[in-house]
Design a protein around this motif. Structure first.
Motif, PDB file in Angstrom:
ATOM      1  N   ALA A 166       1.005  -1.341  -0.212  1.00  0.00           N
ATOM      2  CA  ALA A 166       0.218  -0.094   0.355  1.00  0.00           C
ATOM      3  C   ALA A 166       0.649   1.504  -0.104  1.00  0.00           C
ATOM      4  CB  ALA A 166      -1.138  -0.071   0.974  1.00  0.00           C
ATOM      5  N   PRO A 167       0.086   2.804  -0.393  1.00  0.00           N
ATOM      6  CA  PRO A 167       1.494   3.569  -0.520  1.00  0.00           C
ATOM      7  C   PRO A 167       1.286   3.762   1.144  1.00  0.00           C
ATOM      8  CG  PRO A 167      -0.830   3.709  -2.132  1.00  0.00           C
ATOM      9  CD  PRO A 167      -0.920   2.325  -1.056  1.00  0.00           C
ATOM     10  N   ARG A 168       2.627   4.324   1.116  1.00  0.00           N
ATOM     11  CA  ARG A 168       3.615   5.127   2.530  1.00  0.00           C
ATOM     12  C   ARG A 168       4.668   5.916   2.365  1.00  0.00           C
ATOM     13  NH1 ARG A 168       7.510   0.715   4.018  1.00  0.00           N
ATOM     14  NH2 ARG A 168       6.376  -1.275   2.833  1.00  0.00           N
ATOM     15  N   PRO A 169       4.480   6.789   3.766  1.00  0.00           N
ATOM     16  CA  PRO A 169       5.441   7.822   3.083  1.00  0.00           C
ATOM     17  C   PRO A 169       6.233   8.164   3.092  1.00  0.00           C
ATOM     18  CG  PRO A 169       3.604   8.190   5.617  1.00  0.00           C
ATOM     19  CD  PRO A 169       3.670   6.777   4.612  1.00  0.00           C
ATOM     20  N   VAL A 170       7.581   8.569   3.108  1.00  0.00           N
ATOM     21  CA  VAL A 170       9.031   7.960   2.207  1.00  0.00           C
ATOM     22  C   VAL A 170      10.327   8.422   3.188  1.00  0.00           C
ATOM     23  CG1 VAL A 170      10.768   8.160   0.576  1.00  0.00           C
ATOM     24  CG2 VAL A 170       8.365   8.236   0.113  1.00  0.00           C
ATOM     25  N   THR A 171      10.882   7.256   3.875  1.00  0.00           N
ATOM     26  CA  THR A 171      11.829   8.316   5.328  1.00  0.00           C
ATOM     27  C   THR A 171      13.072   7.807   4.616  1.00  0.00           C
ATOM     28  OG1 THR A 171      10.018   7.727   6.945  1.00  0.00           O
ATOM     29  CG2 THR A 171      12.424   8.138   6.889  1.00  0.00           C
ATOM     30  N   VAL A 172      14.078   8.259   3.617  1.00  0.00           N
ATOM     31  CA  VAL A 172      15.326   7.957   2.765  1.00  0.00           C
ATOM     32  C   VAL A 172      16.549   7.555   4.032  1.00  0.00           C
ATOM     33  CG1 VAL A 172      16.946   8.659   1.504  1.00  0.00           C
ATOM     34  CG2 VAL A 172      14.558   9.550   0.890  1.00  0.00           C
ATOM     35  N   SER A 173      17.064   6.441   3.485  1.00  0.00           N
ATOM     36  CA  SER A 173      18.395   5.760   4.327  1.00  0.00           C
ATOM     37  C   SER A 173      19.455   6.950   5.158  1.00  0.00           C
ATOM     38  CB  SER A 173      18.489   4.469   3.871  1.00  0.00           C
ATOM     39  OG  SER A 173      19.169   4.190   4.847  1.00  0.00           O
ATOM     40  N   GLU A 174      19.618   6.353   6.010  1.00  0.00           N
ATOM     41  CA  GLU A 174      20.826   7.394   6.661  1.00  0.00           C
ATOM     42  C   GLU A 174      22.242   6.779   5.535  1.00  0.00           C
ATOM     43  OE1 GLU A 174      21.290  10.031   8.160  1.00  0.00           O
ATOM     44  OE2 GLU A 174      19.884  11.046   8.290  1.00  0.00           O
ATOM     45  N   LEU A 175      21.801   5.956   5.336  1.00  0.00           N
ATOM     46  CA  LEU A 175      22.886   5.506   4.329  1.00  0.00           C
ATOM     47  C   LEU A 175      23.446   5.732   2.618  1.00  0.00           C
ATOM     48  CD1 LEU A 175      24.566   3.072   3.410  1.00  0.00           C
ATOM     49  CD2 LEU A 175      23.062   1.556   2.226  1.00  0.00           C
ATOM     50  N   PHE A 176      21.865   6.952   2.293  1.00  0.00           N
ATOM     51  CA  PHE A 176      22.123   7.527   0.956  1.00  0.00           C
ATOM     52  C   PHE A 176      22.750   8.854   1.071  1.00  0.00           C
ATOM     53  CE2 PHE A 176      19.894  11.699  -0.950  1.00  0.00           C
ATOM     54  CZ  PHE A 176      20.640  10.942  -2.588  1.00  0.00           C
ATOM     55  N   LEU A 177      23.107   9.500   1.870  1.00  0.00           N
ATOM     56  CA  LEU A 177      22.930  10.111   2.701  1.00  0.00           C
ATOM     57  C   LEU A 177      24.267  10.127   3.011  1.00  0.00           C
ATOM     58  CD1 LEU A 177      21.382  12.351   5.910  1.00  0.00           C
ATOM     59  CD2 LEU A 177      21.063  12.670   2.967  1.00  0.00           C
ATOM     60  N   ASP A 178      25.212   9.127   3.443  1.00  0.00           N
ATOM     61  CA  ASP A 178      26.719   8.410   3.857  1.00  0.00           C
ATOM     62  C   ASP A 178      27.206   8.084   2.934  1.00  0.00           C
ATOM     63  OD1 ASP A 178      28.759   7.721   5.733  1.00  0.00           O
ATOM     64  OD2 ASP A 178      28.823   6.026   4.821  1.00  0.00           O
ATOM     65  N   ILE A 179      26.844   7.494   1.676  1.00  0.00           N
ATOM     66  CA  ILE A 179      27.124   7.240   0.440  1.00  0.00           C
ATOM     67  C   ILE A 179      27.448   8.932  -0.274  1.00  0.00           C
ATOM     68  CG2 ILE A 179      26.991   6.417  -2.078  1.00  0.00           C
ATOM     69  CD1 ILE A 179      25.965   3.636  -0.655  1.00  0.00           C
ATOM     70  N   MET A 180      26.402   9.222  -0.767  1.00  0.00           N
ATOM     71  CA  MET A 180      26.848  10.865  -0.966  1.00  0.00           C
ATOM     72  C   MET A 180      27.639  11.872  -0.455  1.00  0.00           C
ATOM     73  SD  MET A 180      24.545  10.638  -3.729  1.00  0.00           S
ATOM     74  CE  MET A 180      25.044  11.845  -4.310  1.00  0.00           C
ATOM     75  N   ARG A 181      27.460  11.893   1.092  1.00  0.00           N
ATOM     76  CA  ARG A 181      28.796  12.609   1.560  1.00  0.00           C
ATOM     77  C   ARG A 181      30.599  11.958   0.847  1.00  0.00           C
ATOM     78  NH1 ARG A 181      25.406  12.415   6.084  1.00  0.00           N
ATOM     79  NH2 ARG A 181      26.199  10.474   7.083  1.00  0.00           N
ATOM     80  N   ARG A 182      30.481  11.005   1.360  1.00  0.00           N
ATOM     81  CA  ARG A 182      31.512   9.840   0.373  1.00  0.00           C
ATOM     82  C   ARG A 182      31.917  10.237  -1.327  1.00  0.00           C
ATOM     83  NH1 ARG A 182      33.627   6.511   4.500  1.00  0.00           N
ATOM     84  NH2 ARG A 182      31.602   6.057   6.319  1.00  0.00           N
ATOM     85  N   GLY A 183      30.794  11.083  -2.030  1.00  0.00           N
ATOM     86  CA  GLY A 183      30.798  11.266  -3.177  1.00  0.00           C
ATOM     87  C   GLY A 183      31.619   9.854  -4.454  1.00  0.00           C
ATOM     88  N   ALA A 184      30.066   8.653  -3.550  1.00  0.00           N
ATOM     89  CA  ALA A 184      31.097   7.534  -4.267  1.00  0.00           C
ATOM     90  C   ALA A 184      30.084   7.142  -4.597  1.00  0.00           C
ATOM     91  CB  ALA A 184      31.539   6.267  -3.037  1.00  0.00           C
ATOM     92  N   ALA A 185      28.739   7.652  -5.267  1.00  0.00           N
ATOM     93  CA  ALA A 185      27.718   6.809  -6.120  1.00  0.00           C
ATOM     94  C   ALA A 185      27.738   5.957  -7.008  1.00  0.00           C
ATOM     95  CB  ALA A 185      26.889   7.772  -6.073  1.00  0.00           C
ATOM     96  N   PHE A 186      28.918   5.639  -7.744  1.00  0.00           N
ATOM     97  CA  PHE A 186      29.168   5.682  -9.270  1.00  0.00           C
ATOM     98  C   PHE A 186      30.674   4.825  -8.870  1.00  0.00           C
ATOM     99  CE2 PHE A 186      25.339   7.826 -10.130  1.00  0.00           C
ATOM    100  CZ  PHE A 186      25.310   6.640 -11.023  1.00  0.00           C
ATOM    101  N   ASP A 187      31.597   4.895  -7.367  1.00  0.00           N
ATOM    102  CA  ASP A 187      32.992   4.366  -7.518  1.00  0.00           C
ATOM    103  C   ASP A 187      32.887   3.435  -6.456  1.00  0.00           C
ATOM    104  OD1 ASP A 187      35.182   3.896  -8.107  1.00  0.00           O
ATOM    105  OD2 ASP A 187      35.652   6.058  -7.924  1.00  0.00           O
ATOM    106  N   LEU A 188      33.268   2.204  -6.410  1.00  0.00           N
ATOM    107  CA  LEU A 188      34.142   0.907  -5.382  1.00  0.00           C
ATOM    108  C   LEU A 188      34.833   2.322  -4.471  1.00  0.00           C
ATOM    109  CD1 LEU A 188      34.266  -2.358  -6.268  1.00  0.00           C
ATOM    110  CD2 LEU A 188      32.669  -1.555  -4.825  1.00  0.00           C
TER     111      LEU A 188
END
Length: 477
Positions: A96-118
């Motif tokens: 069923a439809p639900r509100p969205v809560t984005v994982s803190e993991l997303f913020l951690d990956i973006m802080r590391r500038g690593a969305a596309f690089d091991l």
């Protein structure tokens, strides 16, 4: 000699057949792995003591069998067989439809500038020729600024010169769009933000692909919109049958979809599914937000945008240069259809204006053919990187499934359960590796045994070594 009147048949093997068999055996023995370049025609002539025509004939026979492929100005490469790996399964469940809560993991990956690089700390050396040409074009545009140009804001829709080039670029893909129908944005994420604000209100329900782009989930959270996840295939994209069932059950205002090489799977939606999607949009009064950001990375033929089929002005196309050219450019565009005037107003509210000299530089870069030349080089390079990545994944232990995208920047990997990519994230960090676990691409905790791996960067020695360390972190012993 045979007796008079008899014809003696001598079984012989032509030189091109000998060379063909030699190449087949070498490929089977992995002298050259999937995606790797074969020796040049000249080198094969010298090594095997045969003529150029003999080498070309042997290679053409292998190409006809789909075992090698010729790439313009690059040579022959060991081809990736379409069925060399099993595709990930369509395991997403409808909730069923639900509100969205984005994982803190997303913020951690973006802080590391690593969305596309091991290995985000590993930087490549020389700039690609296309980026060098782009920088020169932008520099010239800056030097050409006249008088007090710097005292004025850009027009709300963006520089006409850039919009004209974008319209020509769209026409080459079968989309007849006028510059007046386009608005320049600060990247594709900004375009998606404008699209959602234009057609939705707080509390509305938005359908998204599952697994799907985590950036869209972040926007839904900020706009206080509800989400419903629709299963996708790693080969054909959004499951249209599942979407129809969802539309029949819930009141949905918009659907965000990537018909061309959707992340994370790289799926390409077939023509029949595109037509059905537009028909459903008419039937259920649905806004379609098309994320077209990966289309220009197509390895073979760039697909027409969904927007090209849009006779009801229900599709809002969003795109940018970040995946096909440079993430640092921060220039995108949006074609808002029936919501165009609303989008122009929201652009003024959220950004006010874009850089004029930056737009002029990119327009020149496109007009002189440099962008098209860059895309030709990049597509060949990306295909080679994809092939090398999948070849390496074939060596992993256990039963794995991996997508084989024909464009985009990543593959989607399904590992045997009980693999837990989310649990492996901190262990990978301890070894200097940044992975993108499957649950990042959903709001319902699905895909724990899945992983996105990008081929956006060259597979040099250090990245290959990092890739080879992943099985021990991800796969159960």
């Amino acid at each position: 000699m045979g007796r008079k009147g008899e014809v003696q048949v001598i079984q012989t093997e032509y030189r091109y057949q000998q060379l063909e068999n030699w190449l087949l055996q070498a490929i089977a023995e992995q002298r050259w792995r999937l995606g790797e370049r074969l020796p040049s025609i000249r080198a094969l002539c010298e090594q095997q003591g045969v003529s150029k025509a003999t080498v070309q004939h042997a290679l053409q026979r292998l190409e006809a069998q789909g075992l090698v492929e010729a790439r313009p100005k690059a040579g022959y490469f060991v081809a990736l067989q379409p069925r060399a790996a099993r595709a990930p399964r369509n395991l997403a469940r409808i909730e069923a439809p639900r509100p969205v809560t984005v994982s803190e993991l997303f913020l951690d990956i973006m802080r590391r500038g690593a969305a596309f690089d091991l290995l985000p700390d590993l930087h490549a050396g020389d700039l690609p020729p296309g980026i060098v040409a782009l920088n020169r074009a932008i520099g010239r545009a800056l030097r050409r600024q006249k008088g007090d140009d710097h005292q004025y804001y850009d027009a709300p829709a963006g520089e006409m010169a850039l919009r004209e080039q974008l319209a020509l670029h769209g026409a080459r893909r079968g989309w007849q769009v006028q510059p007046e129908q386009l608005c320049v944005t600060s990247g594709c994420q900004h375009a998606l933000f404008l699209a959602l604000m234009a057609c939705c209100r707080k509390g509305d329900v938005v359908a998204v692909e599952s697994p799907g782009f985590y950036g869209v989930l972040q926007l839904l959270e900020q706009l206080e919109l509800q989400v419903i996840e629709v299963p996708t295939s790693s080969e054909t994209g959004l499951d249209i049958d599942a979407l129809e069932r969802v539309l029949q059950r819930w009141d949905i205002r918009a659907c965000v979809v990537s018909p061309a090489f959707a992340t994370p799977s790289g799926a390409l939606m077939p023509p029949a599914a595109r037509q059905r999607l537009l028909a459903l949009a008419e039937q259920f009064d649905l806004a379609i937000i098309e994320d077209d950001i990966y289309a220009d990375t197509a390895f073979v033929q760039v697909p027409d945008p969904l927007k090209a089929l849009d006779t009801g002005e229900r599709v809002i196309l969003c795109s940018s240069f970040s995946k096909a050219l440079s993430r640092d450019l921060r220039l995108g565009w949006i074609a808002g259809g029936r919501w165009h005037e609303r989008i122009l107003h929201l652009k003024l509210v959220t950004q006010l204006a874009s850089s004029r000299y930056l737009q002029r530089g990119v327009a020149e870069f496109m007009a002189d053919g440099s962008f098209a030349a860059h895309l030709r080089r990049q597509r060949s390079e990306l295909r080679s990187r994809r092939d090398r990545l999948i070849a390496s994944l074939h060596d992993w232990p256990g039963e794995i499934r991996v997508s084989t995208p024909q464009g985009g920047l990543a593959v989607w990997l399904e590992l045997p359960e009980p693999a837990d990519t989310l649990g492996a994230y901190p262990r990978a960090l301890e070894q200097g590796l940044v992975i993108t676990p499957g649950p990042l691409f959903s709001v319902s905790g699905q895909f724990r045994n899945c992983l996105r791996i990008s081929f956006a960067h060259p597979w040099d020695g250090r990245r290959i070594e990092a890739l080879n360390r992943l099985p021990e972190l991800l796969l159960p012993s």
